[in-house]
Design an enzyme around this catalytic site. Sequence first.
Site, PDB file in Angstrom:
ATOM      1  N   LYS A 106      -4.449  -6.729   3.396  1.00 30.62           N
ATOM      2  CA  LYS A 106      -4.423  -5.588   2.473  1.00 30.62           C
ATOM      3  C   LYS A 106      -5.846  -5.229   2.047  1.00 30.62           C
ATOM      4  O   LYS A 106      -6.204  -4.062   1.939  1.00 30.62           O
ATOM      5  CB  LYS A 106      -3.562  -5.916   1.243  1.00 30.62           C
ATOM      6  CG  LYS A 106      -3.661  -4.882   0.113  1.00 30.62           C
ATOM      7  CD  LYS A 106      -3.026  -3.574   0.502  1.00 30.62           C
ATOM      8  CE  LYS A 106      -3.265  -2.362  -0.349  1.00 30.62           C
ATOM      9  NZ  LYS A 106      -3.449  -2.391  -1.737  1.00 30.62           N
ATOM     10  N   SER A 125       0.830  -1.203   0.000  1.00 29.75           N
ATOM     11  CA  SER A 125       0.000   0.000   0.000  1.00 29.75           C
ATOM     12  C   SER A 125       0.861   1.249   0.000  1.00 29.75           C
ATOM     13  O   SER A 125       1.958   1.264   0.542  1.00 29.75           O
ATOM     14  CB  SER A 125      -0.922   0.041   1.218  1.00 29.75           C
ATOM     15  OG  SER A 125      -1.658   1.264   1.186  1.00 29.75           O
ATOM     16  N   GLU A 163      -9.859   2.088   4.480  1.00 35.83           N
ATOM     17  CA  GLU A 163      -9.553   3.312   3.720  1.00 35.83           C
ATOM     18  C   GLU A 163     -10.850   3.895   3.123  1.00 35.83           C
ATOM     19  O   GLU A 163     -11.077   5.109   3.199  1.00 35.83           O
ATOM     20  CB  GLU A 163      -8.554   2.941   2.625  1.00 35.83           C
ATOM     21  CG  GLU A 163      -8.182   4.021   1.654  1.00 35.83           C
ATOM     22  CD  GLU A 163      -7.279   3.444   0.537  1.00 35.83           C
ATOM     23  OE1 GLU A 163      -6.294   2.733   0.844  1.00 35.83           O
ATOM     24  OE2 GLU A 163      -7.578   3.698  -0.643  1.00 35.83           O
ATOM     25  N   HIS A 191      -7.422  -3.422   4.868  1.00 33.50           N
ATOM     26  CA  HIS A 191      -6.810  -2.085   4.883  1.00 33.50           C
ATOM     27  C   HIS A 191      -7.561  -1.180   3.914  1.00 33.50           C
ATOM     28  O   HIS A 191      -7.931  -0.052   4.240  1.00 33.50           O
ATOM     29  CB  HIS A 191      -5.333  -2.185   4.497  1.00 33.50           C
ATOM     30  CG  HIS A 191      -4.715  -0.877   4.095  1.00 33.50           C
ATOM     31  ND1 HIS A 191      -4.959  -0.292   2.865  1.00 33.50           N
ATOM     32  CD2 HIS A 191      -3.892  -0.016   4.747  1.00 33.50           C
ATOM     33  CE1 HIS A 191      -4.314   0.866   2.786  1.00 33.50           C
ATOM     34  NE2 HIS A 191      -3.654   1.050   3.914  1.00 33.50           N
ATOM     35  N   ASN A 192      -7.800  -1.672   2.703  1.00 30.92           N
ATOM     36  CA  ASN A 192      -8.487  -0.850   1.707  1.00 30.92           C
ATOM     37  C   ASN A 192      -9.929  -0.587   2.101  1.00 30.92           C
ATOM     38  O   ASN A 192     -10.453   0.500   1.847  1.00 30.92           O
ATOM     39  CB  ASN A 192      -8.422  -1.518   0.330  1.00 30.92           C
ATOM     40  CG  ASN A 192      -7.048  -1.395  -0.301  1.00 30.92           C
ATOM     41  OD1 ASN A 192      -6.055  -1.247   0.397  1.00 30.92           O
ATOM     42  ND2 ASN A 192      -6.986  -1.459  -1.611  1.00 30.92           N
TER      43      ASN A 192
HETATM   44  P1  NDP Z   1      -1.399  -2.196 -13.859  1.00 33.43           P
HETATM   45  O1  NDP Z   1      -2.344  -2.800 -12.911  1.00 33.43           O
HETATM   46  O2  NDP Z   1      -1.870  -1.119 -14.766  1.00 33.43           O
HETATM   47  O3  NDP Z   1      -0.777  -3.383 -14.775  1.00 33.43           O
HETATM   48  C1  NDP Z   1       0.091  -3.120 -15.849  1.00 33.43           C
HETATM   49  C2  NDP Z   1       1.222  -4.121 -15.852  1.00 33.43           C
HETATM   50  O4  NDP Z   1       0.723  -5.463 -15.973  1.00 33.43           O
HETATM   51  C3  NDP Z   1       2.128  -3.913 -17.051  1.00 33.43           C
HETATM   52  O5  NDP Z   1       3.455  -4.177 -16.655  1.00 33.43           O
HETATM   53  C4  NDP Z   1       1.628  -4.946 -18.032  1.00 33.43           C
HETATM   54  O6  NDP Z   1       2.574  -5.324 -19.001  1.00 33.43           O
HETATM   55  C5  NDP Z   1       1.342  -6.078 -17.099  1.00 33.43           C
HETATM   56  N1  NDP Z   1       0.458  -7.087 -17.677  1.00 33.43           N
HETATM   57  C6  NDP Z   1      -0.873  -6.966 -17.895  1.00 33.43           C
HETATM   58  N2  NDP Z   1      -1.366  -8.104 -18.432  1.00 33.43           N
HETATM   59  C7  NDP Z   1      -0.317  -8.969 -18.540  1.00 33.43           C
HETATM   60  C8  NDP Z   1      -0.172 -10.299 -19.014  1.00 33.43           C
HETATM   61  N3  NDP Z   1      -1.233 -10.981 -19.436  1.00 33.43           N
HETATM   62  N4  NDP Z   1       1.042 -10.861 -18.970  1.00 33.43           N
HETATM   63  C9  NDP Z   1       2.104 -10.175 -18.525  1.00 33.43           C
HETATM   64  N5  NDP Z   1       2.039  -8.911 -18.060  1.00 33.43           N
HETATM   65  C10 NDP Z   1       0.844  -8.322 -18.069  1.00 33.43           C
HETATM   66  O7  NDP Z   1      -0.072  -1.675 -13.117  1.00 33.43           O
HETATM   67  P2  NDP Z   1       0.124  -0.949 -11.707  1.00 33.43           P
HETATM   68  O8  NDP Z   1       1.587  -0.701 -11.625  1.00 33.43           O
HETATM   69  O9  NDP Z   1      -0.821   0.183 -11.512  1.00 33.43           O
HETATM   70  O10 NDP Z   1      -0.273  -2.060 -10.635  1.00 33.43           O
HETATM   71  C11 NDP Z   1       0.391  -3.309 -10.559  1.00 33.43           C
HETATM   72  C12 NDP Z   1      -0.282  -4.133  -9.478  1.00 33.43           C
HETATM   73  O11 NDP Z   1      -0.151  -3.450  -8.232  1.00 33.43           O
HETATM   74  C13 NDP Z   1      -1.786  -4.318  -9.699  1.00 33.43           C
HETATM   75  O12 NDP Z   1      -2.162  -5.592  -9.270  1.00 33.43           O
HETATM   76  C14 NDP Z   1      -2.412  -3.273  -8.803  1.00 33.43           C
HETATM   77  O13 NDP Z   1      -3.706  -3.628  -8.383  1.00 33.43           O
HETATM   78  C15 NDP Z   1      -1.428  -3.258  -7.642  1.00 33.43           C
HETATM   79  N6  NDP Z   1      -1.388  -2.028  -6.866  1.00 33.43           N
HETATM   80  C16 NDP Z   1      -1.468  -0.809  -7.486  1.00 33.43           C
HETATM   81  C17 NDP Z   1      -1.427   0.358  -6.746  1.00 33.43           C
HETATM   82  C18 NDP Z   1      -1.467   1.677  -7.431  1.00 33.43           C
HETATM   83  O14 NDP Z   1      -1.531   2.698  -6.712  1.00 33.43           O
HETATM   84  N7  NDP Z   1      -1.459   1.748  -8.754  1.00 33.43           N
HETATM   85  C19 NDP Z   1      -1.295   0.322  -5.271  1.00 33.43           C
HETATM   86  C20 NDP Z   1      -1.135  -0.983  -4.729  1.00 33.43           C
HETATM   87  C21 NDP Z   1      -1.213  -2.106  -5.512  1.00 33.43           C
HETATM   88  P3  NDP Z   1       2.647  -4.552 -20.408  1.00 33.43           P
HETATM   89  O15 NDP Z   1       3.498  -3.351 -20.173  1.00 33.43           O
HETATM   90  O16 NDP Z   1       3.288  -5.543 -21.320  1.00 33.43           O
HETATM   91  O17 NDP Z   1       1.248  -4.206 -20.824  1.00 33.43           O
END
Ligand code: NDP
Length: 473
Positions: A182, A128, A189, A185-186
Amino acid sequence: QKARIGVTGLAVMGRNLARNLARHGHPVAVHNRTPSRTKALVEEFGDEGTFLPAETPERFVESLERPRRLVVMVKAGGPTDAVIDEFAPLLEPGDMIVDGGNANFADTRRRESALRERGIHFVGTGVSGGEEGALHGPSIMPGGSAESYEALGPLLEDISAKVDGTPCCTHVGPDGAGHFVKMVHNGIEYADMQLIAESYDLLRHAAGLAPAEIAEVFRTWNTGRLESYLIEITAEVLAHTDAATGGPFVDVVLDQAEQKGTGRWTVQTALDLGVPVGGIAEAVFARSVSGHAALREAARNLPGPSRAAAAGPGFADAVEKALYASKIVAYAQGFHEIQAGSAEYGWNIDLGAMATIWRGGCIIRARFLDRIRAAYEADPQTPTLLTDDHFAEAVGDAQGAWRDVVATAARLGIPAPGFATALAYYDSLRADRLPAALTQGQRDFFGAHTYRRTDREGSYHTLWGGDRTEVTA
Ligand code: NDP
């Protein structure tokens, strides 16, 4: 040179976690399905530490020291399974896959169990703090085996936020425990944000304050017991002026709140566990109501009370008390859910430790969490935070103001579902007798569902359709 740890999935979260690891001196392997992201990371931030970029999963895995520590930061759900299916065949017994995405804890339990059969540790980990947290120190909630924590804990603790020198990271418990915590937590939130939103709405429409004035009220609150990240950013948002209109930013934002799902999961899980989390549920429903534009439009002209009778001086102090008391209830409900989940799944979660790792890095970070930690230190088995000496006194002191605020909201027709449900929960717990007795009577009447008596053991049924004598069920 081999990397100590690797990150695959280099969108905002993965990229910043990798940078955080590199900045702490840990050589980190980096990989992304689309290689351009990997290249961009190394080009832009390569001087921050040692990055070992890999274009293929095989190269990525080869570049990791053993046992391999592989962090997956991809879109939760199907993509996580796809990445696990791709990497698991390349790993060996003893290696670790850390899922730092927002996975549902049930998926984490399934994945952990499947990978355990192959000797691979699956570490479902809550992270988080958003992208800033990932870079500068998030709150980290790792689940999985104790053995995996021995190999991963020091690294994760190193990059986590610190409060008074204590890392905001600890081993939560086996399999899905980290993602469960987690999730809650959300949920908390959501409740916290809803209560703050209601406070704003009341100060605006009952006390007649302008957004900039309300920002000042929140700034003042942020120097007291409500001090927290969410109160701090609330003041910032309320003080912000829209460049296009020159008016308050909050007035130009469409009033339809969105959600990604973890709040909903918290409520769905609470329903399954039989834990009352009204504060969290109302927060999820409040976002839902806001988003039903057509429904709201259809109901817009329904009658309401006159708002002429505005709140008097001292109202802001009353709202502060209502907010503090309602917040205690929301946290008490969230911790109850963790306690229930821990009992159901045999996780043995240390509740005080959860409060400790939420003090920094995460969205609900707050001074208040020290109080929760102290409450669980004083009595680890306490059935509810509400009876802790500090919280009982705070709520006792606040209750008069709390009732006035809820009554004022009702009188003026200002929706305050969070405050109202929190107060109802408090009054339900303290009630000598609840009308559940009548509910039981009704159930017995229409469905012969039976009831228990206050004066003797056993289950009973009254012959409602006959001579109304009571029989043992
Ligand atoms: P996203 O959730 O937008 O995911 C994008 C990433 O996932 C890219 O690297 C993408 O690769 C990859 N991806 C998607 N589909 C596939 C696939 N089928 N095979 C391989 N790679 C894949 O990214 P975030 O950074 O926002 O979040 C990452 C994780 O962290 C998520 O689970 C999210 O819920 C969690 N999270 C996010 C927070 C935030 O504030 N954003 C906070 C806490 C947790 P490509 O570049 O090739 O498309």
